[in-house]
Design a protein around this motif. Structure first.
Motif, PDB file in Angstrom:
ATOM      1  N   ILE A   1      28.181  32.286  31.174  1.00  0.00           N
ATOM      2  CA  ILE A   1      29.296  33.401  31.289  1.00  0.00           C
ATOM      3  C   ILE A   1      28.446  34.457  31.820  1.00  0.00           C
ATOM      4  O   ILE A   1      28.927  35.237  32.604  1.00  0.00           O
ATOM      5  N   GLN A   2      27.306  34.711  31.134  1.00  0.00           N
ATOM      6  CA  GLN A   2      26.388  36.055  31.305  1.00  0.00           C
ATOM      7  C   GLN A   2      25.917  35.897  32.611  1.00  0.00           C
ATOM      8  O   GLN A   2      26.021  37.215  33.380  1.00  0.00           O
ATOM      9  N   ASP A   3      25.611  34.973  33.284  1.00  0.00           N
ATOM     10  CA  ASP A   3      25.178  34.824  34.814  1.00  0.00           C
ATOM     11  C   ASP A   3      26.234  35.197  35.708  1.00  0.00           C
ATOM     12  O   ASP A   3      25.985  35.773  36.785  1.00  0.00           O
ATOM     13  N   MET A   4      27.497  34.732  35.505  1.00  0.00           N
ATOM     14  CA  MET A   4      28.661  34.640  36.260  1.00  0.00           C
ATOM     15  C   MET A   4      28.970  36.228  36.134  1.00  0.00           C
ATOM     16  O   MET A   4      29.460  36.943  37.136  1.00  0.00           O
ATOM     17  N   GLU A   5      28.846  37.070  34.926  1.00  0.00           N
ATOM     18  CA  GLU A   5      29.082  38.225  35.122  1.00  0.00           C
ATOM     19  C   GLU A   5      28.116  39.056  35.944  1.00  0.00           C
ATOM     20  O   GLU A   5      28.372  40.066  36.543  1.00  0.00           O
ATOM     21  N   LYS A   6      26.774  38.689  35.972  1.00  0.00           N
ATOM     22  CA  LYS A   6      25.882  39.082  36.603  1.00  0.00           C
ATOM     23  C   LYS A   6      26.334  39.180  38.154  1.00  0.00           C
ATOM     24  O   LYS A   6      26.081  39.970  39.017  1.00  0.00           O
ATOM     25  N   ALA A   7      26.919  37.961  38.725  1.00  0.00           N
ATOM     26  CA  ALA A   7      27.363  37.823  40.041  1.00  0.00           C
ATOM     27  C   ALA A   7      28.446  38.758  40.427  1.00  0.00           C
ATOM     28  O   ALA A   7      28.597  39.419  41.398  1.00  0.00           O
ATOM     29  N   ILE A   8      29.411  38.960  39.358  1.00  0.00           N
ATOM     30  CA  ILE A   8      30.396  39.991  39.713  1.00  0.00           C
ATOM     31  C   ILE A   8      29.779  41.164  39.996  1.00  0.00           C
ATOM     32  O   ILE A   8      30.349  42.107  40.822  1.00  0.00           O
ATOM     33  N   ARG A   9      28.906  41.661  39.087  1.00  0.00           N
ATOM     34  CA  ARG A   9      28.443  43.167  39.220  1.00  0.00           C
ATOM     35  C   ARG A   9      27.540  43.171  40.514  1.00  0.00           C
ATOM     36  O   ARG A   9      27.777  44.136  41.378  1.00  0.00           O
ATOM     37  N   THR A  10      27.085  42.113  41.003  1.00  0.00           N
ATOM     38  CA  THR A  10      26.417  42.217  42.598  1.00  0.00           C
ATOM     39  C   THR A  10      27.392  42.210  43.387  1.00  0.00           C
ATOM     40  O   THR A  10      27.176  43.042  44.467  1.00  0.00           O
ATOM     41  N   ILE A  11      28.641  41.332  43.476  1.00  0.00           N
ATOM     42  CA  ILE A  11      29.681  41.546  44.261  1.00  0.00           C
ATOM     43  C   ILE A  11      30.059  43.029  44.461  1.00  0.00           C
ATOM     44  O   ILE A  11      30.245  43.592  45.503  1.00  0.00           O
ATOM     45  N   LEU A  12      30.333  43.591  43.195  1.00  0.00           N
ATOM     46  CA  LEU A  12      30.864  45.007  43.218  1.00  0.00           C
ATOM     47  C   LEU A  12      29.770  45.993  43.822  1.00  0.00           C
ATOM     48  O   LEU A  12      30.320  46.970  44.594  1.00  0.00           O
ATOM     49  N   HIS A  13      28.614  45.724  43.575  1.00  0.00           N
ATOM     50  CA  HIS A  13      27.431  46.788  44.152  1.00  0.00           C
ATOM     51  C   HIS A  13      27.173  46.620  45.568  1.00  0.00           C
ATOM     52  O   HIS A  13      27.214  47.556  46.205  1.00  0.00           O
ATOM     53  N   ILE A  14      27.611  45.352  46.122  1.00  0.00           N
ATOM     54  CA  ILE A  14      27.653  45.345  47.575  1.00  0.00           C
ATOM     55  C   ILE A  14      28.809  45.922  48.216  1.00  0.00           C
ATOM     56  O   ILE A  14      28.613  46.522  49.307  1.00  0.00           O
ATOM     57  N   THR A  15      30.024  45.852  47.960  1.00  0.00           N
ATOM     58  CA  THR A  15      31.006  46.742  48.338  1.00  0.00           C
ATOM     59  C   THR A  15      30.743  48.171  48.159  1.00  0.00           C
ATOM     60  O   THR A  15      30.847  48.795  49.219  1.00  0.00           O
ATOM     61  N   LEU A  16      30.050  48.740  47.172  1.00  0.00           N
ATOM     62  CA  LEU A  16      29.684  50.237  47.050  1.00  0.00           C
ATOM     63  C   LEU A  16      28.474  50.438  48.037  1.00  0.00           C
ATOM     64  O   LEU A  16      28.868  51.561  48.750  1.00  0.00           O
ATOM     65  N   LEU A  17      27.602  49.464  48.180  1.00  0.00           N
ATOM     66  CA  LEU A  17      26.513  49.970  48.941  1.00  0.00           C
ATOM     67  C   LEU A  17      27.056  50.135  50.289  1.00  0.00           C
ATOM     68  O   LEU A  17      26.319  50.842  51.224  1.00  0.00           O
ATOM     69  N   TRP A  18      27.681  49.275  50.982  1.00  0.00           N
ATOM     70  CA  TRP A  18      28.344  49.350  52.223  1.00  0.00           C
ATOM     71  C   TRP A  18      29.220  50.582  52.479  1.00  0.00           C
ATOM     72  O   TRP A  18      28.820  51.059  53.578  1.00  0.00           O
ATOM     73  N   GLU A  19      29.766  51.039  51.548  1.00  0.00           N
ATOM     74  CA  GLU A  19      30.459  52.203  51.795  1.00  0.00           C
ATOM     75  C   GLU A  19      29.482  53.488  51.675  1.00  0.00           C
ATOM     76  O   GLU A  19      29.566  54.355  52.487  1.00  0.00           O
ATOM     77  N   GLU A  20      28.758  53.305  50.902  1.00  0.00           N
ATOM     78  CA  GLU A  20      27.590  54.353  50.695  1.00  0.00           C
ATOM     79  C   GLU A  20      26.702  54.738  52.058  1.00  0.00           C
ATOM     80  O   GLU A  20      26.356  55.756  52.338  1.00  0.00           O
ATOM     81  N   ARG A  21      26.508  53.528  52.618  1.00  0.00           N
ATOM     82  CA  ARG A  21      25.517  53.693  53.643  1.00  0.00           C
ATOM     83  C   ARG A  21      26.022  53.654  55.020  1.00  0.00           C
ATOM     84  O   ARG A  21      25.446  53.479  56.089  1.00  0.00           O
ATOM     85  N   SER A  22      27.680  53.888  55.284  1.00  0.00           N
ATOM     86  CA  SER A  22      28.294  53.639  56.291  1.00  0.00           C
ATOM     87  C   SER A  22      28.384  55.475  56.632  1.00  0.00           C
ATOM     88  O   SER A  22      28.207  56.245  55.941  1.00  0.00           O
TER      89      SER A  22
END
Length: 420
Positions: A399-420
């Motif tokens: 469960i903990q590694d799945m939660e890490k994947a969710i955090r990674t997905i969310l940060h990917i969405t944030l980073l594309w916005e930040e760097r645009s």
């Protein structure tokens, strides 16, 4: 929104979703000529589309081929590239996906896990290196008679949970996000009928990898080879000097394949292989199917030439017999495309760091939907979903590694916005 807030949001309902999804049998069938190869894959597709609609994603739907499409609207005023997250719904034909009974092993302490419905199936601490990173975590397995389906329902559960969080928190600034769930990835047909124009994404990430923190921008290049052996069939009672069995010729070809190299059993790292996967036929005609793999395209041709030389040498001993040697391209190393778009990997690596992990940049000794999507015009590396021991009854995920994947997905969405 800061990193700690995002990381806190990502501890949510992913395990409930995952357990629900793995109980839907979605095993694909390589012998089927339909699309998808099994109608039961659509059962999960319908469930996912309905759950996406319930989140408020108004265009979520499953098409006639079993693909699920959905759009999370942008919350940023910036012009941000449209990013897609993709996972596959089917499970491997190698092990049963019927009547999966998921078991949660809470607070793992390093013991061997004996699965109750078949005690001969044991997930041994010494044989699964990543278990040493899971002490205190909650491991999900099947019960011993089926695979689990973490490949790739872990990825699906993670994308679905991230989608729910993004819809519930419009204060998270991001561009347009696309979701794609595919059928038949396990049998190499995962993007055969995908509608990229309808999807409308600029870049994508498959969520289909293994160890937490890993991201992969390189796959094997892959060909299939079909060798048809034409023998001479004669009644065995009157066969002396006449019978030339295609079965025996085929057996000789397989026996002459290299054992200490060019074999999946004896290779690792960047070494390629030639692997016989099926033999069908009888005395008069036999068909041998091979898969050929290497990270370098030119090496595929060398491996195929070596295989054909073995076939020619075998056939030469049987005058009057013939063969056909047919090569079909399956997919190519996605690094050839991704190297032209370095920002995709840069953002993926930084997202993993922000999610609290040290990135592991890896190559895949196999392929993903991302391999073919990249060459179809949608550059697409692969990020981890957290599952291990894919395609068999020892499959597991925490469960903990799945939660890490969710955090990674969310940060990917944030980073594309930040760097645009």
């Amino acid at each position: 929104m800061n990193d700690s807030t995002i990381n806190t949001l990502a501890t949510s309902t992913v395990s409930d979703r995952f357990i629900r999804y793995v109980q839907v049998d979605t095993q694909s069938d390589p012998s089927s000529q339909t699309y998808p190869s099994t109608e039961k894959q659509k059962n999960l597709g319908r469930l996912l589309a309905s759950e996406l609609l319930a989140m408020g994603i108004t265009d979520a739907h499953m098409d006639d081929y079993g693909y699920v499409y959905a759009t999370i609207p942008a919350t940023s005023d910036k012009k941000v590239p449209t990013i897609c997250f993709c996972s596959h719904m089917d499970t491997s034909p190698d092990s049963s996906g019927t009547d999966v009974k998921p078991i949660v092993h809470r607070n793992y302490q390093g013991d061997d896990l004996v699965l109750p419905d078949d005690p001969s199936v044991i997930i041994k601490y010494d044989e699964h290196p990543d278990l040493s990173n899971q002490l205190g975590n909650d491991i999900i397995t099947a019960s011993g008679t089926t695979l689990l389906g973490a490949d790739d329902k872990a990825g699906i559960a993670e994308i679905m949970t991230a989608a729910e969080l993004l819809m519930a928190h419009p204060e998270i600034k991001h561009g347009t996000i696309k979701i794609l769930f595919t059928p038949d990835e396990e049998i190499g047909r995962g993007v055969d009928r995908v509608d990229l124009a309808k999807l409308g994404a600029d870049f994508a990430y498959t969520v289909d990898g293994e160890t937490a923190g890993s991201i992969e921008d390189e796959t094997f290049s892959a060909d299939g080879v079909t060798v048809t052996i034409n023998g001479i069939s004669v009644h065995p009672g009157f066969a002396k000097g006449k019978l030339q069995s295609a079965v025996k010729i085929a057996s000789e070809i397989v026996s002459k394949l290299p054992q200490e190299r060019l074999s999946p059993e004896s290779t690792s790292g960047r070494a390629g292989f030639v692997h016989p996967v099926s033999i069908n036929g009888g005395v008069e005609q036999v068909t041998l199917d091979f898969i050929v793999r290497d990270f370098i395209d030119e090496n595929l041709q060398a491996h195929e030439q070596e295989l054909e030389d073995i076939v020619k040498a075998a056939i030469a001993r049987y005058p009057g017999c013939t063969y056909q040697f047919r090569v079909s391209e399956q997919y190519r190393n996605m690094k050839q495309v991704l190297d032209s778009h370095p920002q995709i990997m840069e953002i993926g690596l930084e997202a993993i760091r922000r999610a609290g992990m040290q990135p592991l940049r890896r190559s895949i000794r196999g392929g993903t939907d991302g391999s073919r999507l990249s060459f179809m015009g949608l550059p697409c590396p692969n990020i981890f979903a957290g599952g291990h021991a894919f395609h068999g009854r020892q499959e597991w995920v925490t469960i903990q590694d799945m939660e890490k994947a969710i955090r990674t997905i969310l940060h990917i969405t944030l980073l594309w916005e930040e760097r645009s």
